[in-house]
Write a protein that holds these residues in place. Sequence first.
Motif, PDB file in Angstrom:
ATOM      1  N   ALA A   4       0.827  -1.202   0.000  1.00 54.00           N
ATOM      2  CA  ALA A   4       0.000   0.000   0.000  1.00 54.00           C
ATOM      3  C   ALA A   4       0.865   1.258   0.000  1.00 54.00           C
ATOM      4  N   PHE A   5       1.907   1.279   0.836  1.00 54.91           N
ATOM      5  CA  PHE A   5       2.767   2.466   0.869  1.00 54.91           C
ATOM      6  C   PHE A   5       3.689   2.511  -0.341  1.00 54.91           C
ATOM      7  N   LEU A   6       4.043   1.362  -0.869  1.00 56.31           N
ATOM      8  CA  LEU A   6       4.814   1.348  -2.108  1.00 56.31           C
ATOM      9  C   LEU A   6       3.985   1.972  -3.231  1.00 56.31           C
ATOM     10  N   PHE A   7       2.728   1.581  -3.310  1.00 56.70           N
ATOM     11  CA  PHE A   7       1.802   2.119  -4.307  1.00 56.70           C
ATOM     12  C   PHE A   7       1.574   3.617  -4.087  1.00 56.70           C
ATOM     13  N   PHE A   8       1.332   4.003  -2.832  1.00 60.59           N
ATOM     14  CA  PHE A   8       1.082   5.405  -2.495  1.00 60.59           C
ATOM     15  C   PHE A   8       2.290   6.276  -2.832  1.00 60.59           C
ATOM     16  N   ASN A   9       3.482   5.790  -2.473  1.00 59.40           N
ATOM     17  CA  ASN A   9       4.686   6.590  -2.712  1.00 59.40           C
ATOM     18  C   ASN A   9       5.051   6.667  -4.190  1.00 59.40           C
ATOM     19  N   CYS A  10       4.705   5.637  -4.948  1.00 55.84           N
ATOM     20  CA  CYS A  10       4.894   5.730  -6.403  1.00 55.84           C
ATOM     21  C   CYS A  10       4.054   6.861  -6.983  1.00 55.84           C
ATOM     22  N   ILE A  11       2.897   7.089  -6.383  1.00 52.42           N
ATOM     23  CA  ILE A  11       2.030   8.181  -6.844  1.00 52.42           C
ATOM     24  C   ILE A  11       2.655   9.532  -6.508  1.00 52.42           C
ATOM     25  N   ILE A  12       3.006   9.721  -5.216  1.00 54.24           N
ATOM     26  CA  ILE A  12       3.385  11.070  -4.777  1.00 54.24           C
ATOM     27  C   ILE A  12       4.836  11.428  -5.092  1.00 54.24           C
ATOM     28  N   PHE A  13       5.713  10.429  -5.235  1.00 55.31           N
ATOM     29  CA  PHE A  13       7.111  10.737  -5.532  1.00 55.31           C
ATOM     30  C   PHE A  13       7.472  10.514  -6.999  1.00 55.31           C
ATOM     31  N   ALA A  14       6.797   9.575  -7.672  1.00 51.64           N
ATOM     32  CA  ALA A  14       7.132   9.279  -9.066  1.00 51.64           C
ATOM     33  C   ALA A  14       6.123   9.838 -10.054  1.00 51.64           C
ATOM     34  N   ALA A  15       4.825   9.721  -9.732  1.00 52.68           N
ATOM     35  CA  ALA A  15       3.790  10.134 -10.690  1.00 52.68           C
ATOM     36  C   ALA A  15       3.442  11.611 -10.588  1.00 52.68           C
ATOM     37  N   CYS A  16       3.465  12.185  -9.387  1.00 50.81           N
ATOM     38  CA  CYS A  16       2.998  13.564  -9.207  1.00 50.81           C
ATOM     39  C   CYS A  16       3.942  14.650  -9.735  1.00 50.81           C
ATOM     40  N   GLU A  60      10.557   4.432  -9.035  1.00 50.97           N
ATOM     41  CA  GLU A  60      10.272   4.089 -10.421  1.00 50.97           C
ATOM     42  C   GLU A  60      11.011   2.836 -10.867  1.00 50.97           C
ATOM     43  N   SER A  61      12.142   2.528 -10.240  1.00 47.81           N
ATOM     44  CA  SER A  61      12.966   1.432 -10.731  1.00 47.81           C
ATOM     45  C   SER A  61      12.917   0.168  -9.880  1.00 47.81           C
ATOM     46  N   LEU A  62      12.591   0.282  -8.599  1.00 57.13           N
ATOM     47  CA  LEU A  62      12.660  -0.876  -7.707  1.00 57.13           C
ATOM     48  C   LEU A  62      11.301  -1.432  -7.304  1.00 57.13           C
ATOM     49  N   SER A  63      10.233  -0.711  -7.573  1.00 51.79           N
ATOM     50  CA  SER A  63       8.926  -1.093  -7.034  1.00 51.79           C
ATOM     51  C   SER A  63       8.424  -2.419  -7.586  1.00 51.79           C
ATOM     52  N   LEU A 123      -1.279  -2.257 -10.956  1.00 50.82           N
ATOM     53  CA  LEU A 123      -1.493  -1.045 -10.166  1.00 50.82           C
ATOM     54  C   LEU A 123      -0.255  -0.155 -10.182  1.00 50.82           C
ATOM     55  N   LEU A 124       0.932  -0.759 -10.080  1.00 52.43           N
ATOM     56  CA  LEU A 124       2.149   0.047 -10.135  1.00 52.43           C
ATOM     57  C   LEU A 124       2.362   0.637 -11.520  1.00 52.43           C
ATOM     58  N   VAL A 125       2.036  -0.129 -12.552  1.00 57.58           N
ATOM     59  CA  VAL A 125       2.122   0.411 -13.907  1.00 57.58           C
ATOM     60  C   VAL A 125       1.166   1.591 -14.059  1.00 57.58           C
ATOM     61  N   LEU A 126      -0.018   1.474 -13.436  1.00 60.41           N
ATOM     62  CA  LEU A 126      -0.981   2.580 -13.466  1.00 60.41           C
ATOM     63  C   LEU A 126      -0.352   3.840 -12.898  1.00 60.41           C
ATOM     64  N   THR A 127       0.353   3.723 -11.779  1.00 60.13           N
ATOM     65  CA  THR A 127       0.941   4.911 -11.162  1.00 60.13           C
ATOM     66  C   THR A 127       2.105   5.447 -11.975  1.00 60.13           C
ATOM     67  N   LEU A 128       2.972   4.545 -12.446  1.00 57.79           N
ATOM     68  CA  LEU A 128       4.208   4.978 -13.097  1.00 57.79           C
ATOM     69  C   LEU A 128       3.993   5.429 -14.529  1.00 57.79           C
ATOM     70  N   ALA A 129       2.958   4.914 -15.188  1.00 61.85           N
ATOM     71  CA  ALA A 129       2.768   5.230 -16.602  1.00 61.85           C
ATOM     72  C   ALA A 129       1.545   6.091 -16.872  1.00 61.85           C
ATOM     73  N   CYS A 130       0.502   5.962 -16.052  1.00 62.53           N
ATOM     74  CA  CYS A 130      -0.777   6.545 -16.446  1.00 62.53           C
ATOM     75  C   CYS A 130      -1.434   7.465 -15.416  1.00 62.53           C
ATOM     76  N   LEU A 131      -1.080   7.340 -14.142  1.00 62.79           N
ATOM     77  CA  LEU A 131      -1.765   8.147 -13.143  1.00 62.79           C
ATOM     78  C   LEU A 131      -1.391   9.617 -13.246  1.00 62.79           C
ATOM     79  N   SER A 132      -0.381   9.897 -14.050  1.00 61.48           N
ATOM     80  CA  SER A 132      -0.028  11.287 -14.306  1.00 61.48           C
ATOM     81  C   SER A 132      -1.212  12.058 -14.869  1.00 61.48           C
TER      82      SER A 132
END
Length: 552
Positions: A73-85, A184-187, A206-215
């Motif tokens: 959950a925090f891996l997913f959340f942090n991918c959003i706020i640190f990688a996607a945002c 972006e690289s280890l998740s 879900l991680l692909v969603l954050t890293l590629a599309c949640l932008s």
Amino acid sequence: MALGIIEPKTNQRPPGTELLFDTAVADPEHHHEHSRLQHSEGKKGDIILVPQPSNDPNDPLLWPRWKREASFAFLFFNCIIFAACPGPMIAPATVALAVELDVPIKKVAQLSGYQLLIVGALGPFVSIFAQKYGKRPQFLFASIFGVIGTGICIAGFDQKNLAKSYNVLLTGRMIQGIGTTAYESLSVAAIGDMFFLHQRGLRTALLVLTLACLSSFVAIIAGTGFQNLGARNLFVILLPIQIFGTLGTFFFLPESQFVRNETSMPAASSEEIEAKNGDHTVAKQDSIDRTTTNTSTIPKRSFVQDLRPYSGVIYNSDGTFKLLGEIFVHLLNPAVIWIQIVSAVLVSFFVGTAYTLAQIFTPPPYSLNVAQNGFFFTGALVGGILGISAGPICDFTARFLSRRNKGIYEPEFRIPVCLLAVVVFAIGWFTFGWALDHPAKGRVVLCSFCYGAICFGTSVASTSGGLYILDSFKSYSTEIFILQMMIKNFLFYAFSTFINEFAAKEGPGHMCRVFGIVTVCGFVSCIPMYMFGKVNRVWVHKLWSKYLHTKL
């Protein structure tokens, strides 16, 4: 030949080929032996756990379910706020911010371009440190620098002159890039640490969603936020959210790196065999009955012990330069080149197009304001959300083809899903190109739909490719995903240097057709990858075993 996959000329089992279903049809002679392996429970009781967990209670595969889910959950959340945002926060306001800072549009695009250049350049070093010292220190380091970078961006808008304001903002964006690299690289590799093969599909999607599309979702919020609150307050809002994510990393994202003997078979007692229920052994604790298989005397780490920034374990004793060289040696693996084609390049097309959208839709006949430019990304948001289905589809395809293959799973069973991706890509790119060649205010919705189709195709292709690499080359997944991330971000930067001029000179419709043709042609590589993937796995395994750890 198993379902079109060419068999290698060897009697050894290739890495990634696994017995996934325990059925009498699969291997009657060894069915009794298969029943001794640990299985999933409940309705999926015929699924054998891949990889087989060890007897160490600290094995991430043996963590309680709440611990694994909290970590994800925090891996997913942090991918959003640190990688996607950070990247798309200014995308809808490209033109408006250029006016505010009194710089060309290209300079605003480079605020994201240089950030992504940093992400790509730091990739190899994150890989080396993760291999040697684990993933947790990298995630903590990234979180802290992500917070610092956002704080500097806030300070950038408080400068007395515009030139200094731009330079400080650029510095903050580059430091934000340091905070992006690890997530972006280890998740995706971390998912392989904590979850079994049959549990990875949805989580990878879900991680692909954050890293590629949640932008896209970020762009929608950022467009309205910029128009009503201003650019500075966008970063002010992001800062406390990133601080929360950093605290979550410290408390709920323990070290997932673990040295496991992938080929070992857990011992089975006579009581365990007698406890068989039908054709499989019943397992508890969300997949595993540790009471009969775990005879280890290794003490289980406490919650407080898991809070250590560094576990104290050296996971790889190889030298830094050797590990650095090994990253690039993986480019000799055809599967790595394939994932660059069907994932990294396609994501770069999607993001590269985003640099031009405000430029295209702000002038007449569309005349969109900043908020409306943000709402254009609604199509991509919907496409990205629908793209989550790629995970379950990949899992369904893998299970279906494995049953057809007498219970034997081949990683190549992840690839056929790309057929769906290429069809959607073709519809998205070529329709988008036609609509932009015939501009009209009423066609904004159609263009948004096409961009959403491209986003959906990107999610499907990236999920399929990521799962294939994770299942085929688990031991090297960190290095391979680092390469993918590097190439993708270098392409992001490259697009930021020329795509705005290219779209203005050749026309946005031409740009979409070029991207569409390259995409469709690139997916042709899926055919030989499916047919010869197993042969390639054997070749890579032999070559890497013989040379990689002795001559570099």
